[in-house]
Design a protein around this motif. Structure first.
Motif, short mmCIF file in Angstrom:
data_model
loop_
_atom_site.label_atom_id
_atom_site.label_comp_id
_atom_site.label_asym_id
_atom_site.label_seq_id
_atom_site.Cartn_x
_atom_site.Cartn_y
_atom_site.Cartn_z
N GLN A 137 -15.90 -4.12 -10.19
CA GLN A 137 -15.69 -5.41 -10.86
C GLN A 137 -16.06 -5.33 -12.35
O GLN A 137 -15.35 -5.85 -13.20
N ARG A 138 -17.14 -4.65 -12.65
CA ARG A 138 -17.55 -4.50 -14.06
C ARG A 138 -16.55 -3.66 -14.83
O ARG A 138 -16.19 -3.98 -15.97
N LEU B 173 -10.36 -5.79 -19.10
CA LEU B 173 -9.83 -7.05 -19.61
C LEU B 173 -10.36 -7.35 -21.01
O LEU B 173 -9.61 -7.77 -21.90
N VAL B 174 -11.65 -7.14 -21.22
CA VAL B 174 -12.24 -7.35 -22.54
C VAL B 174 -11.57 -6.43 -23.54
O VAL B 174 -11.20 -6.85 -24.65
N GLU C 233 -18.58 4.83 -17.80
CA GLU C 233 -19.66 4.04 -18.39
C GLU C 233 -19.57 4.07 -19.92
O GLU C 233 -19.83 3.06 -20.58
N PHE C 234 -19.17 5.19 -20.47
CA PHE C 234 -18.99 5.30 -21.91
C PHE C 234 -17.91 4.32 -22.38
O PHE C 234 -18.06 3.67 -23.41
N LYS C 235 -16.84 4.21 -21.61
CA LYS C 235 -15.78 3.25 -21.94
C LYS C 235 -16.35 1.83 -21.97
O LYS C 235 -16.04 1.05 -22.88
N GLN D 173 -19.44 -3.67 -24.54
CA GLN D 173 -20.88 -3.38 -24.53
C GLN D 173 -21.71 -4.48 -23.88
O GLN D 173 -22.72 -4.22 -23.23
N GLU D 174 -21.29 -5.72 -24.04
CA GLU D 174 -22.06 -6.84 -23.50
C GLU D 174 -22.16 -6.83 -21.97
O GLU D 174 -23.02 -7.48 -21.40
N LEU D 175 -21.31 -6.05 -21.31
CA LEU D 175 -21.36 -5.97 -19.84
C LEU D 175 -22.46 -5.01 -19.37
O LEU D 175 -22.84 -5.04 -18.21
N GLY D 176 -22.93 -4.18 -20.25
CA GLY D 176 -23.99 -3.23 -19.89
C GLY D 176 -23.45 -2.05 -19.10
O GLY D 176 -22.35 -2.09 -18.56
N THR D 177 -24.24 -1.01 -19.05
CA THR D 177 -23.87 0.19 -18.30
C THR D 177 -24.84 0.40 -17.15
O THR D 177 -25.97 -0.08 -17.18
N ALA D 178 -24.39 1.14 -16.16
CA ALA D 178 -25.21 1.40 -14.98
C ALA D 178 -26.35 2.37 -15.31
O ALA D 178 -27.37 2.39 -14.62
N ALA D 179 -26.14 3.18 -16.33
CA ALA D 179 -27.14 4.16 -16.76
C ALA D 179 -26.97 4.38 -18.25
O ALA D 179 -25.90 4.10 -18.80
#
Length: 101
Positions: free
Chosen positions: A7-8, A14-15, A67-69, A75-81
């Motif tokens: 989902q993220r 979309l962003v 995650e880099f993408k 960026q506002e969605l955050g990364t898992a690591a």
């Protein structure tokens, strides 16, 4: 395990689409940063991994690129690591060391 992040990833896409329309040059610049890593990833065929460790490192790199993408385009969605070009370069080097050319 990665399904939980789907989902993220979709939201990040979309962003990116929305922002690319407003600033295509910036999107191309960021896409070039990603392409350097995806090109290297594609140079290794996971079906022909020389070991289980090589295949696992390949998978780790593949998901770190995702995650880099997110970090570049949404960026506002955050990364898992934590992810950065430096971390990606280190992982590419680890894969390269265990994967014959």
């Amino acid at each position: 395990e990665r399904l939980a992040h789907l989902q993220r990833y979709l939201k990040a896409l979309l962003v990116r689409m929305e922002r690319a329309g407003a600033n295509p040059a910036r999107d191309r610049e960021r896409a070039q940063q990603v392409e350097a890593y995806t090109r290297r990833l594609r140079s290794w065929d996971p079906a022909r991994a020389p070991s289980d460790e090589a295949r696992l490192r390949w998978e780790e790199l593949r998901w770190m690129i995702e995650e880099f993408k997110v970090s570049l385009f949404a960026q506002e969605l955050g990364t898992a690591a934590p992810v950065s070009p430096k971390r990606l370069d280190q992982l590419v080097e680890r894969v390269r060391e265990i994967w014959p050319s």
